[in-house]
Design a protein around this motif. Structure first.
Motif, PDB file in Angstrom:
ATOM      1  N   ALA A   1       0.824  -1.197   0.000  1.00 28.97           N
ATOM      2  CA  ALA A   1       0.000   0.000   0.000  1.00 28.97           C
ATOM      3  C   ALA A   1       0.867   1.258   0.000  1.00 28.97           C
ATOM      4  O   ALA A   1       0.562   2.238  -0.694  1.00 28.97           O
ATOM      5  CB  ALA A   1      -0.927  -0.004   1.212  1.00 28.97           C
ATOM      6  N   ASP A   2       1.952   1.247   0.775  1.00 31.90           N
ATOM      7  CA  ASP A   2       2.833   2.415   0.830  1.00 31.90           C
ATOM      8  C   ASP A   2       3.436   2.713  -0.538  1.00 31.90           C
ATOM      9  O   ASP A   2       3.586   3.879  -0.930  1.00 31.90           O
ATOM     10  CB  ASP A   2       3.957   2.191   1.848  1.00 31.90           C
ATOM     11  N   GLU A   3       3.801   1.678  -1.273  1.00 26.53           N
ATOM     12  CA  GLU A   3       4.364   1.869  -2.615  1.00 26.53           C
ATOM     13  C   GLU A   3       3.334   2.500  -3.550  1.00 26.53           C
ATOM     14  O   GLU A   3       3.661   3.381  -4.355  1.00 26.53           O
ATOM     15  CB  GLU A   3       4.839   0.537  -3.183  1.00 26.53           C
ATOM     16  N   ILE A   4       2.090   2.086  -3.431  1.00 28.32           N
ATOM     17  CA  ILE A   4       1.034   2.600  -4.300  1.00 28.32           C
ATOM     18  C   ILE A   4       0.734   4.061  -3.969  1.00 28.32           C
ATOM     19  O   ILE A   4       0.583   4.904  -4.870  1.00 28.32           O
ATOM     20  CB  ILE A   4      -0.226   1.728  -4.177  1.00 28.32           C
ATOM     21  N   ILE A   5       0.672   4.397  -2.688  1.00 35.06           N
ATOM     22  CA  ILE A   5       0.397   5.775  -2.287  1.00 35.06           C
ATOM     23  C   ILE A   5       1.538   6.696  -2.719  1.00 35.06           C
ATOM     24  O   ILE A   5       1.319   7.808  -3.222  1.00 35.06           O
ATOM     25  CB  ILE A   5       0.162   5.848  -0.769  1.00 35.06           C
ATOM     26  N   SER A   6       2.778   6.249  -2.546  1.00 32.96           N
ATOM     27  CA  SER A   6       3.933   7.025  -3.012  1.00 32.96           C
ATOM     28  C   SER A   6       3.886   7.216  -4.530  1.00 32.96           C
ATOM     29  O   SER A   6       4.211   8.292  -5.051  1.00 32.96           O
ATOM     30  CB  SER A   6       5.225   6.319  -2.601  1.00 32.96           C
ATOM     31  N   TYR A   7       3.472   6.185  -5.225  1.00 32.16           N
ATOM     32  CA  TYR A   7       3.345   6.241  -6.684  1.00 32.16           C
ATOM     33  C   TYR A   7       2.329   7.315  -7.081  1.00 32.16           C
ATOM     34  O   TYR A   7       2.564   8.108  -8.003  1.00 32.16           O
ATOM     35  CB  TYR A   7       2.914   4.871  -7.188  1.00 32.16           C
ATOM     36  N   CYS A   8       1.204   7.360  -6.375  1.00 29.01           N
ATOM     37  CA  CYS A   8       0.173   8.359  -6.662  1.00 29.01           C
ATOM     38  C   CYS A   8       0.669   9.774  -6.379  1.00 29.01           C
ATOM     39  O   CYS A   8       0.367  10.714  -7.127  1.00 29.01           O
ATOM     40  CB  CYS A   8      -1.089   8.062  -5.853  1.00 29.01           C
ATOM     41  N   TYR A   9       1.435   9.922  -5.313  1.00 26.78           N
ATOM     42  CA  TYR A   9       2.038  11.225  -5.002  1.00 26.78           C
ATOM     43  C   TYR A   9       2.910  11.690  -6.176  1.00 26.78           C
ATOM     44  O   TYR A   9       2.849  12.849  -6.602  1.00 26.78           O
ATOM     45  CB  TYR A   9       2.869  11.113  -3.724  1.00 26.78           C
ATOM     46  N   ASN A  10       3.704  10.777  -6.727  1.00 27.25           N
ATOM     47  CA  ASN A  10       4.588  11.127  -7.841  1.00 27.25           C
ATOM     48  C   ASN A  10       3.806  11.407  -9.121  1.00 27.25           C
ATOM     49  O   ASN A  10       4.236  12.228  -9.942  1.00 27.25           O
ATOM     50  CB  ASN A  10       5.610  10.018  -8.071  1.00 27.25           C
ATOM     51  N   LEU A  11       2.664  10.750  -9.314  1.00 24.73           N
ATOM     52  CA  LEU A  11       1.820  11.075 -10.453  1.00 24.73           C
ATOM     53  C   LEU A  11       1.311  12.509 -10.334  1.00 24.73           C
ATOM     54  O   LEU A  11       1.235  13.252 -11.317  1.00 24.73           O
ATOM     55  CB  LEU A  11       0.633  10.120 -10.543  1.00 24.73           C
ATOM     56  N   GLY A  12       0.959  12.905  -9.098  1.00 27.90           N
ATOM     57  CA  GLY A  12       0.534  14.271  -8.868  1.00 27.90           C
ATOM     58  C   GLY A  12       1.651  15.272  -9.126  1.00 27.90           C
ATOM     59  O   GLY A  12       1.429  16.338  -9.735  1.00 27.90           O
ATOM     60  N   ARG A  13       2.847  14.938  -8.692  1.00 26.33           N
ATOM     61  CA  ARG A  13       3.990  15.812  -8.940  1.00 26.33           C
ATOM     62  C   ARG A  13       4.229  16.012 -10.429  1.00 26.33           C
ATOM     63  O   ARG A  13       4.566  17.106 -10.888  1.00 26.33           O
ATOM     64  CB  ARG A  13       5.266  15.230  -8.320  1.00 26.33           C
ATOM     65  N   ALA A  14       4.041  14.947 -11.207  1.00 26.18           N
ATOM     66  CA  ALA A  14       4.280  15.012 -12.647  1.00 26.18           C
ATOM     67  C   ALA A  14       3.295  15.954 -13.347  1.00 26.18           C
ATOM     68  O   ALA A  14       3.597  16.482 -14.430  1.00 26.18           O
ATOM     69  CB  ALA A  14       4.176  13.617 -13.262  1.00 26.18           C
TER      70      ALA A  14
END
Length: 267
Positions: A252-265
């Motif tokens: 779950a932590d990997e997925i949430i971090s991934y979503c954060y980076n999608l937002g940054r992009a």
């Protein structure tokens, strides 16, 4: 190993092609080539990413079933076939912690079509040459105009309007998985020669609102607006069968971090 990637323009197909097993020869084909005489020449594995757009809304039609058409061509050969099915193949009552043996009747029209398609290709191909993957909610860099997927809608509306709008409760938990993780699992499945039926997702229920807020935090601005608080379509898959075979699992932590980076992009 010679792999045919059918429907190679999809987001998932591109991710798989980029991470195919080392030394594999990958060929890409699309809908226009489904009846081409040379389509399967020398192919060891067929992975189908294509489906007819009407499968989302119309009852099953074997003439429209891309998997059935491809499997029929594969049947007299020795090649293996990988079908990408859906968690929606499971009954509505079996969506939480569904195992590969849970009830199949389809959650909706699309799910019922996947059930019918699975049955059709099982009649055409022997079990030792067939892999069926029931996949969860795949997310990726889907800032594509008109993209109607969960993540595509979030990224597009946040970028265009400054907000993400939900028509369900933000506390609904769903089983999300990144496109890169699905591609990695597919690569291991093909490399190991796995056959049979497997759930492919993270196996983790994450609240939809948590993903939306991770995207907003990454973007640095925006808001989450709820227009309907109904608790709709919670699901989580039991992925233990596939994890035992491949050793790959997403947290779950990997997925949430991934979503954060999608937002940054989006910035």
């Amino acid at each position: 190993m010679r792999i045919l990637v059918f429907g190679g323009n999809s987001l998932l197909a591109r991710a798989f092609t980029a991470s195919a097993p080392s030394g594999a020869e990958v060929r890409i084909a699309g809908h226009a080539e489904i009846d081409a005489p040379e389509l399967l020449d020398g192919v060891d594995v067929v992975v189908n990413f294509a489906r007819h757009p009407d499968d989302m809304r119309l009852p099953y039609d074997p003439a429209r079933d891309v998997d059935r058409r491809l499997a029929k061509r594969v049947s007299p050969l020795t090649a293996r076939y990988v079908m990408l099915s859906s968690r929606k193949a499971y009954a509505a009552s079996a969506q939480w912690d569904a195992t590969e043996d849970s009830a199949l009747c389809g959650q909706d029209v699309y799910g019922a079509n996947k059930v019918a398609s699975e049955a059709a290709i099982r009649r055409l191909l022997p079990a030792d040459r067939l892999t069926v993957l029931r996949i969860g909610n795949v997310i990726g860099p889907e800032r594509i105009p008109g993209r109607r997927s969960f993540m595509g809608f979030m990224l597009n509306t946040l970028a265009d309007t400054g907000e993400i709008v939900f028509d369900m409760s933000p506390f609904v938990s769903r089983d999300f998985v990144t496109v890169e993780h699905v591609a990695a699992q597919l690569g291991r499945i093909v490399e190991l020669g796995l056959t049979g039926t497997y759930n492919l997702s993270s196996g983790t229920g994450i609240m939809c609102g948590e993903l939306a807020l991770a995207v907003i935090r990454g973007h640095g601005k925006g808001q989450l607006r709820i227009i309907d608080p109904r608790h709709a379509d919670a699901f989580r898959l039991d992925v233990s069968r596939l994890v035992r075979e491949t050793g790959l699992r997403q947290t779950a932590d990997e997925i949430i971090s991934y979503c954060y980076n999608l937002g940054r992009a989006l910035g």
